[in-house]
Design an enzyme around this catalytic site. Structure first.
Site, PDB file in Angstrom:
ATOM      1  N   GLY A  22       0.833  -1.187   0.000  1.00 56.55           N
ATOM      2  CA  GLY A  22       0.000   0.000   0.000  1.00 56.55           C
ATOM      3  C   GLY A  22       0.869   1.239   0.000  1.00 56.55           C
ATOM      4  CG  MET A  24       4.762   6.815   1.847  1.00 56.58           C
ATOM      5  SD  MET A  24       6.312   6.419   2.664  1.00 56.58           S
ATOM      6  CE  MET A  24       6.501   7.674   3.880  1.00 56.58           C
ATOM      7  CB  SER A  26      -1.481   2.268   3.896  1.00 58.98           C
ATOM      8  OG  SER A  26      -0.346   1.466   3.646  1.00 58.98           O
ATOM      9  CG  ASP A  94       8.907  -2.871   7.480  1.00 57.43           C
ATOM     10  OD1 ASP A  94       7.847  -2.931   6.820  1.00 57.43           O
ATOM     11  OD2 ASP A  94       9.202  -1.888   8.192  1.00 57.43           O
ATOM     12  CD  GLU A  95       9.759   0.810   4.857  1.00 60.31           C
ATOM     13  OE1 GLU A  95       9.524   1.016   3.637  1.00 60.31           O
ATOM     14  OE2 GLU A  95       9.124   1.386   5.762  1.00 60.31           O
ATOM     15  CB  ALA A  96       9.745  -5.644   0.428  1.00 65.37           C
ATOM     16  CD  GLN A  97       9.481   0.284   0.217  1.00 66.04           C
ATOM     17  OE1 GLN A  97       8.799  -0.684   0.495  1.00 66.04           O
ATOM     18  NE2 GLN A  97       9.757   1.227   1.096  1.00 66.04           N
ATOM     19  CB  CYS A 151      -7.205  11.000   0.590  1.00 69.76           C
ATOM     20  SG  CYS A 151      -6.767  12.446  -0.424  1.00 69.76           S
ATOM     21  CB  CYS A 186      -6.453  14.179  -3.720  1.00 70.96           C
ATOM     22  SG  CYS A 186      -8.132  14.602  -3.173  1.00 70.96           S
TER      23      CYS A 186
END
Length: 190
Positions: A22, A24, A26, A94-97, A151, A186
Site C-alpha cells: 500500500g 505511505m 497505510s 519490512d520496506e521490501a521496496q 487521503c 487528489c
C-alpha cells in the site's frame, strides 16, 4: 487430480509468501508487526529483516508510525536473509521496496523450505510506478493484502504516496514532512 505427489509435497512443506502493500501511512508495518507477534504467541521461531539503509526510527528495530516495534536484523542485500533466516519458521521483511531485485527469489527459496514469509512494502513509488521488487513479490505470493491510508485532502481511501518536497530520486527516506497519502483524484490534482 489432488493425489499427485508433487501437489502433496508442496503443501506438506507449509511454506508461503504473504505480501502486505500500500501507500505511505497505510499501516503496512503495523500489520507486519501484528502477524509476527501472533507467530511469537504461537511459539514459532521468527526472524525479521529490514534494509540497512532504513534508519528513520531505529537502527535495528522495525517501527510503525504508531511507534509499535519489533527487533529486526538490518541487511545490505536480500541474500543475507537466507543466511540469517534459514532456520526460522516465520520470516518477516519490512520496506521490501528498498531491497534488490533478488528478493523474490530469496522468498521463494525460503517458502520452498517450509518457511512462512511475510513481506511489507510500498507497491508504488512517488510517481505512481511499481516500486522495486514489489510487483514480482505480489506475483509469487499466495496472499496479497493491499492496505489503504486516508487521503489528507478529501478523506477517501489513499493508495498513492504524494511527495511534498522537490527530489526526483526514486529512493528517498522520509516521513510526514516529505510525503502524504492521497487518493487517485487528489494525487492527480497536484
Amino acid at each position: 487430480m489432488l493425489n499427485d505427489d508433487r501437489f502433496k509435497r508442496r503443501f506438506d512443506l507449509g511454506g508461503s509468501v504473504e505480501v502486505i502493500c500500500g501507500s505511505m501511512f497505510s499501516g503496512k508495518t503495523e500489520e507486519l508487526i501484528r502477524r509476527l507477534k501472533r507467530a511469537q504467541i504461537a511459539k514459532q521461531q521468527i526472524e525479521i529483516f529490514k534494509p540497512k539503509t532504513d534508519t528513520r526510527y531505529d537502527e535495528t528495530a522495525v517501527v510503525s508510525h504508531d511507534a509499535n516495534f519489533i527487533h529486526s536484523t538490518p541487511v545490505d542485500h536480500s541474500s543475507a536473509i537466507l543466511l540469517y533466516g534459514g532456520n526460522s519458521q516465520v520470516v518477516g521483511i519490512d520496506e521490501a521496496q528498498f531491497f534488490d531485485l533478488e528478493l523474490p527469489e530469496v522468498c521463494i527459496k525460503l517458502a520452498n523450505k517450509g518457511v512462512r514469509v511475510i513481506v511489507a512494502g510500498l507497491d508504488m513509488d512517488f510517481e505512481g510506478k511499481p516500486f522495486g521488487p514489489m510487483p514480482a513479490l505480489m506475483a509469487i505470493a499466495e496472499d496479497v493484502t493491499k492496505v489503504h491510508a486516508v487521503c489528507v485532502k478529501c478523506g477517501g481511501p489513499a493508495l498513492y504516496s504524494y511527495r511534498l518536497v522537490q527530489n526526483n530520486k526514486q529512493f528517498m527516506l522520509g516521513e510526514k514532512e516529505s510525503y502524504e497519502p492521497r487518493c487517485r483524484f487528489c494525487y492527480h490534482q497536484q
